[in-house]
Design a protein around this motif. Structure first.
Motif, short mmCIF file in Angstrom:
data_model
loop_
_atom_site.label_atom_id
_atom_site.label_comp_id
_atom_site.label_asym_id
_atom_site.label_seq_id
_atom_site.Cartn_x
_atom_site.Cartn_y
_atom_site.Cartn_z
N VAL A 1 -44.16 26.22 11.47
CA VAL A 1 -43.69 26.45 12.85
C VAL A 1 -42.40 27.26 12.73
O VAL A 1 -41.42 26.77 12.18
CB VAL A 1 -43.38 25.11 13.55
CG1 VAL A 1 -42.75 25.35 14.92
CG2 VAL A 1 -44.62 24.25 13.66
N VAL B 1 -23.99 40.76 10.93
CA VAL B 1 -25.08 41.25 10.07
C VAL B 1 -26.02 40.09 9.73
O VAL B 1 -26.79 40.18 8.79
CB VAL B 1 -24.54 41.90 8.77
CG1 VAL B 1 -23.99 43.28 9.04
CG2 VAL B 1 -23.49 41.03 8.09
N ALA C 1 -21.28 37.19 2.37
CA ALA C 1 -21.93 38.26 3.13
C ALA C 1 -20.88 39.21 3.72
O ALA C 1 -21.02 40.43 3.64
CB ALA C 1 -22.79 37.66 4.24
N CYS D 1 -34.59 21.16 3.68
CA CYS D 1 -34.23 22.05 2.57
C CYS D 1 -33.50 23.28 3.08
O CYS D 1 -33.55 23.60 4.27
CB CYS D 1 -35.46 22.44 1.75
SG CYS D 1 -36.76 23.23 2.69
N ILE E 1 -30.41 25.53 4.30
CA ILE E 1 -29.20 25.26 5.09
C ILE E 1 -29.40 24.05 6.01
O ILE E 1 -28.42 23.44 6.45
CB ILE E 1 -28.82 26.54 5.88
CG1 ILE E 1 -28.37 27.63 4.89
CG2 ILE E 1 -27.71 26.28 6.90
CD1 ILE E 1 -28.07 28.98 5.50
N ARG F 1 -24.94 27.58 1.23
CA ARG F 1 -26.23 27.25 0.59
C ARG F 1 -26.98 28.57 0.56
O ARG F 1 -27.68 28.91 1.51
CB ARG F 1 -26.98 26.17 1.38
CG ARG F 1 -26.50 24.79 0.97
CD ARG F 1 -26.49 23.79 2.05
NE ARG F 1 -25.52 24.05 3.07
CZ ARG F 1 -25.59 23.55 4.31
NH1 ARG F 1 -26.58 22.78 4.64
NH2 ARG F 1 -24.65 23.80 5.19
N VAL G 1 -24.84 38.96 -5.87
CA VAL G 1 -24.54 40.35 -6.18
C VAL G 1 -24.06 41.03 -4.90
O VAL G 1 -24.80 41.15 -3.93
CB VAL G 1 -25.79 41.08 -6.73
CG1 VAL G 1 -25.40 42.46 -7.22
CG2 VAL G 1 -26.43 40.29 -7.85
C1 LIG Z 1 -25.78 38.86 5.93
C2 LIG Z 1 -26.14 37.82 4.92
C3 LIG Z 1 -26.19 38.17 3.58
C4 LIG Z 1 -26.54 37.23 2.63
N1 LIG Z 1 -26.58 37.62 1.32
C5 LIG Z 1 -26.97 36.73 0.39
C6 LIG Z 1 -27.06 37.12 -0.98
O1 LIG Z 1 -26.76 38.25 -1.35
N2 LIG Z 1 -27.49 36.20 -1.87
C7 LIG Z 1 -27.84 34.95 -1.49
O2 LIG Z 1 -28.24 34.15 -2.33
N3 LIG Z 1 -27.76 34.53 -0.21
C8 LIG Z 1 -27.33 35.39 0.74
N4 LIG Z 1 -27.24 34.99 2.05
C9 LIG Z 1 -27.59 33.62 2.39
C10 LIG Z 1 -29.11 33.42 2.56
O3 LIG Z 1 -29.59 34.34 3.48
C11 LIG Z 1 -29.36 32.00 3.03
O4 LIG Z 1 -28.90 31.14 2.03
C12 LIG Z 1 -30.83 31.68 3.24
O5 LIG Z 1 -31.39 32.54 4.18
C13 LIG Z 1 -30.98 30.24 3.70
O6 LIG Z 1 -32.34 29.94 3.79
P1 LIG Z 1 -32.88 28.93 4.91
O7 LIG Z 1 -34.35 28.93 4.77
O8 LIG Z 1 -32.16 27.66 4.84
O9 LIG Z 1 -32.47 29.59 6.31
P2 LIG Z 1 -33.05 30.93 6.97
O10 LIG Z 1 -33.45 31.90 5.92
O11 LIG Z 1 -32.07 31.34 7.99
O12 LIG Z 1 -34.39 30.43 7.69
C14 LIG Z 1 -34.41 29.55 8.77
C15 LIG Z 1 -35.68 29.79 9.56
O13 LIG Z 1 -35.83 28.77 10.55
C16 LIG Z 1 -36.21 29.37 11.75
N5 LIG Z 1 -35.83 28.48 12.87
C17 LIG Z 1 -34.66 28.43 13.54
N6 LIG Z 1 -34.72 27.48 14.50
C18 LIG Z 1 -35.94 26.92 14.41
C19 LIG Z 1 -36.60 25.88 15.14
N7 LIG Z 1 -36.02 25.23 16.15
N8 LIG Z 1 -37.87 25.55 14.77
C20 LIG Z 1 -38.48 26.20 13.76
N9 LIG Z 1 -37.92 27.18 13.05
C21 LIG Z 1 -36.65 27.54 13.37
C22 LIG Z 1 -35.49 30.70 11.76
O14 LIG Z 1 -36.08 31.59 12.68
C23 LIG Z 1 -35.66 31.12 10.30
O15 LIG Z 1 -36.89 31.76 10.11
C24 LIG Z 1 -26.84 35.90 3.02
C25 LIG Z 1 -26.76 35.53 4.36
C26 LIG Z 1 -26.40 36.48 5.31
C27 LIG Z 1 -26.30 36.07 6.77
#
Ligand SMILES: Cc1cc2nc3c(=O)[nH]c(=O)nc-3n(C[C@H](O)[C@H](O)[C@H](O)COP(=O)(O)OP(=O)(O)OC[C@H]3O[C@@H](n4cnc5c(N)ncnc54)[C@H](O)[C@@H]3O)c2cc1C
Lengths: 489, 55
Positions: free
Chosen positions: A33, A144, A186, A349, A351, A377, A418
């Motif tokens: 979802v 970003v 970032a 899992c 963030i 995270r 990186v």
């Molecule tokens: C600009 C930027 C640069 C980055 N660069 C790096 C890097 O170089 N190296 C690195 O290791 N990390 C980097 N990060 C961090 C990395 O992007 C995050 O650690 C990672 O995306 C976290 O994964 P996640 O699955 O917890 O969250 P996300 O990848 O954000 O995924 C969360 C998902 O949940 C969905 N969602 C939200 N609300 C709901 C809901 N109510 N119901 C269902 N789904 C929902 C969202 O749409 C999204 O698809 C960067 C982050 C940013 C913002």
């Protein structure tokens, strides 16, 4: 037949879903979802934000990938959880609201045997007056954090470059937009990309570039800083970062809480209690993160959100939430299995899980305003945790409820970061860093908290090439192309 | 005689005064393709060790 529902199709949720589907095969159902139609390799948004990549290069459609993997895809956002079911439904369920698939606005209750919360962060722009409303970016600054935000940031950057070409000086302010932000990495990468692009455009001398952040020292990165091997020395990330900023002529303001944003200026409060205003022509300020605001209800409809989620909206897992003062914090406070302590069939899992406490030293201004980074995270830990949680859930389904849960503590896990400026293969440069472990373990490493054989930093083209390789590798893996399981998280 | 870049950078402000800055050799090595290829291999291997220790 069991059903596993994964909330969120980002870095962590996509990893969990694709491995669960592979390991469970056709005998069980995996449901994702997620409100987005596209997957986004978020780290490359930085390059979108300086016009070096198009949005289409960092995103792809999820539907065909999930079809190939045999995953049921619901383009929807989760609204609430009923971990005990309700008076009319005996099974636990999650209530979702569609955002696409021609059902926008419709709600549905999806029952589950296991649920994995991988909803990532709510981009909490609304926490700082003027930065935005709720999770919506405001009008005065850019971001970003999503591919759309990054595209918009690039338009604004181009406008500034045009002004400089016409002889108008521009002030760039990049960093964190609140005292409790994370994700400094970032912003750090973005500021150096801007600096690189301005040089390329021949207008660097017309720009004043300033870093603003809630870190108490440059190079804290939400990890309390790190000591890393650089050129044969073990060096504090403070020196490493200060060197980078000084070399590129970038000023910095640290220990700063942004208290208000207006057109062309921010109000700030510093750790020493002083307040002030800083003007800008272009500002990219990362918002603080919170949980996405899922609610939880008991069988009788009572609100049990506080039982399942921490006050910041992240899901409670097997962490030590009562560790107390900073002096008592230990690596072992950090979760290992990411199972919810109240409901064994719920995991979080990436963030979405609630950390036990921050990693950096807690700080506040004399006025009592907390100004300290919250724990990062990043991609690698999010992927590794997503895979470990999927493994546990698959074992619980196939081996029974006494199956051993897989562990992935951030205190026993490394991360690679990186930060790359520029995109050309021989013209770019990058600071490549690895840290092991992410959460310092002062019982094992009493001086630095980290293993300095595996915590290192280096500047040069090599890191830049690695960033390119990672971009293509992770998108290849996320698309489930042949051999995808061989690519590590 | 041209003023070295580090002279300008160190003297920009108090913040920059106490840090370290790369000299021309260190900077040249950052973009030396042969040296950087060696570093690419070494960093990748080190990262792989970190990844394997993390799983
Ligand atoms: C600009 C930027 C640069 C980055 N660069 C790096 C890097 O170089 N190296 C690195 O290791 N990390 C980097 N990060 C961090 C990395 O992007 C995050 O650690 C990672 O995306 C976290 O994964 P996640 O699955 O917890 O969250 P996300 O990848 O954000 O995924 C969360 C998902 O949940 C969905 N969602 C939200 N609300 C709901 C809901 N109510 N119901 C269902 N789904 C929902 C969202 O749409 C999204 O698809 C960067 C982050 C940013 C913002």
């Amino acid at each position: 037949m069991a059903r596993v529902v994964i909330l969120g199709g980002g870095v962590s949720g996509h990893t969990a879903a694709t491995f669960a589907a592979k390991w469970l095969g056709n005998g069980h159902e995996v449901v994702v979802v997620t409100p987005n139609a596209k997957w986004n390799w978020i780290p490359s948004n930085i390059w979108v934000g300086v016009g070096q990549m198009k949005k289409e290069e960092v995103t792809f459609d999820l539907a065909p990938v999930y079809k190939k993997a045999g995953i049921t895809y619901k383009q929807a956002k989760a609204v609430s959880l009923n971990p005990e079911g309700s008076e009319t439904e005996t099974k636990p369920f999650v209530t979702i609201e569609y955002t696409g698939q021609s059902k926008t606005g419709e709600t549905e209750d999806v029952t589950y045997d296991y649920v994995i919360n991988a909803t990532g962060p709510k981009l909490n722009f609304g926490a700082t007056p003027g930065l935005g409303e709720g999770s919506q970016l405001g009008d005065h600054t850019v971001s970003v954090c999503t591919a759309d935000h990054a595209e918009h940031a690039n338009h604004k950057l181009l406008e500034s470059i045009e002004k400089m070409k016409k002889g108008e000086r521009q002030k760039f302010l990049v960093g964190t937009g609140h005292g409790m932000c994370t994700c400094q990495g970032a912003a750090f990468e973005y500021i150096f990309n801007i600096e690189h692009e301005l040089k390329k455009a021949g207008v660097r001398d017309m720009a004043d570039i300033k870093w603003i952040s809630n870190e108490s020292f440059l190079g804290d990165f939400g990890m309390g800083g790190l000591h890393m091997k650089v050129g044969g020395y073990v060096v504090s990330s403070k020196i490493f970062s200060e060197s980078l900023y000084a070399e590129r002529g970038v000023d910095w303001m640290i220990g700063a809480h942004v208290s208000k944003v207006e057109a062309g200026s921010i109000d700030y409060e510093l750790l020493d209690g002083t307040t002030g205003k800083e003007n800008f022509d272009f500002a990219m300020l990362i918002p603080p993160f919170a949980g996405v605001g899922l609610k939880a209800y008991g069988k009788d409809g009572s609100d049990i959100t506080d039982t399942v989620f921490a006050p910041n909206g992240f899901m409670k897992v097997d962490a030590k939430y009562d560790a107390g003062a900073y002096e008592n914090w230990k690596a072992s406070d950090w979760p290992r299995t990411y199972q919810n302590p109240t409901y064994n069939n719920m995991f979080a899992c990436g963030i979405a899980f609630a950390p036990p406490h921050i990693i950096s030293k807690p700080m506040s201004s004399p006025n009592g305003t907390p100004i300290n980074p919250t724990p990062p995270r990043t991609g690698m830990p999010s992927g590794i945790i997503g895979k470990a949680v999927a493994h546990s859930v698959c074992d619980l389904i196939t081996k029974g409820e006494s199956a051993h849960l897989h562990e992935a503590s951030m205190a026993e896990m490394g991360a690679a970061c990186v930060a790359s400026a520029g995109k050309g293969l021989t013209t770019g440069t990058a600071a490549a860093m690895t840290v092991y472990p992410v959460v310092p373990d002062f019982e094992k490493y009493p001086g630095t908290g980290r293993d300095t054989d595996y915590t290192f930093g280096e500047i040069g083209l090599a890191g830049h090439w690695i960033k390119h390789v990672l971009h293509h590798l992770f998108i290849y893996k996320a698309k489930l192309k042949p051999g995808w399981t061989l690519i590590p998280e | 005689m041209a003023v070295k870049q580090e002279e300008l950078n160190f003297s920009r402000n108090e913040q920059s005064e106490t840090t370290m800055l790369p000299g021309s050799f260190a900077k040249a090595m950052r973009t030396n393709v042969i040296w950087q290829f060696i570093r690419f291999v070494v960093i990748n291997l080190k990262m792989l060790v970190v990844v394997s220790k993390s799983h």
